[in-house]
Design an enzyme around this catalytic site. Structure first.
Site, PDB file in Angstrom:
ATOM      1  N   HIS A  82       0.877  -1.179   0.000  1.00 46.45           N
ATOM      2  CA  HIS A  82       0.000   0.000   0.000  1.00 46.45           C
ATOM      3  C   HIS A  82       0.911   1.223   0.000  1.00 46.45           C
ATOM      4  O   HIS A  82       2.136   1.068  -0.033  1.00 46.45           O
ATOM      5  CB  HIS A  82      -0.970  -0.017   1.185  1.00 46.45           C
ATOM      6  CG  HIS A  82      -0.323   0.032   2.542  1.00 46.45           C
ATOM      7  ND1 HIS A  82       0.574  -0.915   2.977  1.00 46.45           N
ATOM      8  CD2 HIS A  82      -0.426   0.923   3.565  1.00 46.45           C
ATOM      9  CE1 HIS A  82       0.975  -0.633   4.199  1.00 46.45           C
ATOM     10  NE2 HIS A  82       0.394   0.488   4.574  1.00 46.45           N
TER      11      HIS A  82
ATOM     12  N   HIS B   2       1.157   3.923   2.202  1.00 43.79           N
ATOM     13  CA  HIS B   2       1.557   4.655   3.399  1.00 43.79           C
ATOM     14  C   HIS B   2       3.042   4.990   3.276  1.00 43.79           C
ATOM     15  O   HIS B   2       3.838   4.162   2.809  1.00 43.79           O
ATOM     16  CB  HIS B   2       1.343   3.786   4.650  1.00 43.79           C
ATOM     17  CG  HIS B   2       0.127   4.155   5.439  1.00 43.79           C
ATOM     18  ND1 HIS B   2      -0.552   3.242   6.219  1.00 43.79           N
ATOM     19  CD2 HIS B   2      -0.524   5.337   5.599  1.00 43.79           C
ATOM     20  CE1 HIS B   2      -1.570   3.849   6.812  1.00 43.79           C
ATOM     21  NE2 HIS B   2      -1.584   5.113   6.441  1.00 43.79           N
TER      22      HIS B   2
ATOM     23  N   ASP C 206       5.578   5.023   5.186  1.00 44.34           N
ATOM     24  CA  ASP C 206       6.644   4.172   5.739  1.00 44.34           C
ATOM     25  C   ASP C 206       6.955   2.973   4.845  1.00 44.34           C
ATOM     26  O   ASP C 206       8.009   2.359   4.970  1.00 44.34           O
ATOM     27  CB  ASP C 206       6.307   3.707   7.165  1.00 44.34           C
ATOM     28  CG  ASP C 206       4.968   3.007   7.288  1.00 44.34           C
ATOM     29  OD1 ASP C 206       3.985   3.505   6.721  1.00 44.34           O
ATOM     30  OD2 ASP C 206       4.899   1.954   7.963  1.00 44.34           O
ATOM     31  N   HIS C 207       6.064   2.646   3.907  1.00 42.91           N
ATOM     32  CA  HIS C 207       6.291   1.485   3.031  1.00 42.91           C
ATOM     33  C   HIS C 207       6.935   1.867   1.699  1.00 42.91           C
ATOM     34  O   HIS C 207       7.337   0.998   0.932  1.00 42.91           O
ATOM     35  CB  HIS C 207       4.973   0.736   2.788  1.00 42.91           C
ATOM     36  CG  HIS C 207       4.452   0.136   4.051  1.00 42.91           C
ATOM     37  ND1 HIS C 207       4.471  -1.210   4.300  1.00 42.91           N
ATOM     38  CD2 HIS C 207       3.960   0.727   5.169  1.00 42.91           C
ATOM     39  CE1 HIS C 207       3.987  -1.437   5.519  1.00 42.91           C
ATOM     40  NE2 HIS C 207       3.671  -0.272   6.059  1.00 42.91           N
TER      41      HIS C 207
ATOM     42  N   HIS D 109      -7.025  -2.611   6.056  1.00 40.75           N
ATOM     43  CA  HIS D 109      -6.206  -1.535   6.624  1.00 40.75           C
ATOM     44  C   HIS D 109      -6.969  -0.206   6.519  1.00 40.75           C
ATOM     45  O   HIS D 109      -6.380   0.857   6.445  1.00 40.75           O
ATOM     46  CB  HIS D 109      -4.874  -1.483   5.854  1.00 40.75           C
ATOM     47  CG  HIS D 109      -3.783  -0.705   6.514  1.00 40.75           C
ATOM     48  ND1 HIS D 109      -3.558  -0.707   7.871  1.00 40.75           N
ATOM     49  CD2 HIS D 109      -2.815   0.101   5.982  1.00 40.75           C
ATOM     50  CE1 HIS D 109      -2.510   0.061   8.139  1.00 40.75           C
ATOM     51  NE2 HIS D 109      -2.049   0.575   7.017  1.00 40.75           N
TER      52      HIS D 109
ATOM     53  N   HIS E 242       7.085  -5.104  11.301  1.00 41.64           N
ATOM     54  CA  HIS E 242       6.354  -3.838  11.434  1.00 41.64           C
ATOM     55  C   HIS E 242       6.025  -3.648  12.916  1.00 41.64           C
ATOM     56  O   HIS E 242       4.868  -3.465  13.318  1.00 41.64           O
ATOM     57  CB  HIS E 242       5.073  -3.896  10.591  1.00 41.64           C
ATOM     58  CG  HIS E 242       4.485  -2.548  10.271  1.00 41.64           C
ATOM     59  ND1 HIS E 242       3.784  -1.819  11.184  1.00 41.64           N
ATOM     60  CD2 HIS E 242       4.492  -1.795   9.155  1.00 41.64           C
ATOM     61  CE1 HIS E 242       3.377  -0.693  10.634  1.00 41.64           C
ATOM     62  NE2 HIS E 242       3.807  -0.640   9.398  1.00 41.64           N
TER      63      HIS E 242
HETATM   64 ZN   LIG Z   1       3.062   0.629   7.917  1.00 46.76          ZN
HETATM   65 ZN   LIG Z   2      -0.014   1.215   6.605  1.00 42.40          ZN
END
Ligand SMILES: [Zn+2]
Ligand SMILES: [Zn+2]
Length: 362
Positions: free
Chosen positions: A113, A115, A117-118, A214, A312
């Site tokens: 996805h 976000h 941080d990814h 999510h 994570h």
């Molecule tokens: Zn994340």
């Molecule tokens: Zn996320």
């Protein structure tokens, strides 16, 4: 003077002389040790000698919360001769490098996805993969709809840097055609209609994307890798979800995200008490779209997987002393091994066996 005292004084004198000698030659000794250490590491290929099968290396087990020991979310999956990355959080490209995994041979990235941080390690990952392998085609980046916008953004942001690299090192070393990435979006079937789609099939490897929960982040997926009778599931970011259980059914190993609400609660209470109302609210909000370690154990049990690796990790816990506080009573909910993932760990599933072998690459 007693013999013991004489020996002690002599020992201290020897240490003092050795210490002074080392200090006076510190620069030369440092240079020599550095050259030897570099020679031992440069060109190391951690995939050489791996048995045919599936392997997952944890190149980032952290989250957006700062943790010097954990890079942002990232997994490297090796299936036979093929190498892929799943997500590329901040610092993950550097980890892949230090772990001795051949960055230049990464054939594609699968994003779960969008976000931050990814994806915030995508720029460095694409740049290092390009220059490390003198790649002449951009890096394929698979993802749900939206991946084209993300990849176009990174390509635009890095275009000037790309031109510097080619200008400085020449087009033979940094061919312009290999810079950046190319988006390969896939569509998921509608909710409740199977919730999964095969996104890649080659040389006995099948990669299946599946819907996760999510929300409000949509689309969000996890990936299952099947290769020569072995299987590995990367759950992405998700609340406890029946789609993850269905997709992970019978898999050898699942890498599942985990957030411990009791520890996050301590953070939100402290932030609120110190007047950081916004951050305190964010800490309260994040609990509802992640999975607790105890719930991840329930997912592993319901899916019938052999081993659970948590990644994570939220919140940032400084070291393994805090693992019991993080895990809670997860062990009572799943009979198999539960491992708190750490950057540098690798799990190997050799073809033709039921073995799961754990090693460390850094
Ligand atoms: Zn994340
Ligand atoms: Zn996320």
């Amino acid at each position: 003077m007693r013999t013991r005292s004489k020996v002690l004084i002599a020992l201290v004198a020897v240490l003092l002389v050795v210490g002074l000698a080392v200090r006076s030659r510190q620069a030369a000794i440092g240079e020599s040790l550095f050259a030897r250490a570099v020679d031992a590491r440069v060109g190391r290929d951690a995939t050489a000698g791996l048995p045919d099968g599936l392997h997952v290396a944890l190149c980032g087990t952290g989250s957006p919360l700062p943790n010097p020991a954990r890079a942002g979310p990232c997994n490297v999956v090796i299936a036979g001769k093929h190498i892929f990355a799943v997500d590329a959080g901040e610092g993950s490209g550097r980890n892949i490098n230090v772990m001795g995994l051949p960055l230049g041979r990464i054939e594609g990235v699968f994003l779960t996805h969008f976000h931050s941080d990814h994806i915030d390690g995508m720029g460095p990952l694409m740049m290092m993969r390009w220059t490390a392998g003198t790649n002449t085609a951009p890096l394929p980046i698979h993802g749900p709809p939206g991946v084209d916008r993300v990849v176009a953004g990174f390509n635009a942001a890095y275009a000037i840097d790309d031109s510097y690299r080619t200008g400085h090192h020449g087009p033979k070393i940094a061919p312009p055609s290999g810079a950046g990435g190319i988006a390969l979006p896939f569509a998921l079937p509608g909710p409740g209609t199977g919730d999964r789609v095969v996104v890649l099939e080659e040389d006995g490897l099948k990669v299946t994307a599946f819907r996760v929960d999510h929300g409000p982040v949509k689309p969000a997926v996890g990936y299952r890798f099947d290769y020569k009778g072995r299987s590995l599931v990367l759950g992405g970011d998700t609340a406890k979800s029946p789609t993850v259980i269905a997709a992970a059914r019978g898999a050898d190993l699942i890498v599942h995200e985990a957030l411990q609400p009791r520890l996050v609660g301590a953070m939100s209470r402290s932030l609120a008490a110190k007047g950081s109302a916004n951050l305190a609210q964010i800490m309260r909000d994040i609990v509802n779209y992640h999975t607790t370690p105890e719930q991840a154990a329930e997912v592993a049990k319901a899916a019938g997987v052999k081993e659970l690796v948590l990644s994570h990790i939220v919140p940032a816990i400084p070291n393994s002393f805090f693992y019991p506080a993080f895990l809670g009573d997860a062990a009572t909910r799943f009979g198999g091994p539960i491992i708190v993932g750490e950057d540098g760990m690798m799990f190997s599933l050799p073809a033709g066996s039921s073995e799961i072998k754990q090693t460390r690459l850094m």
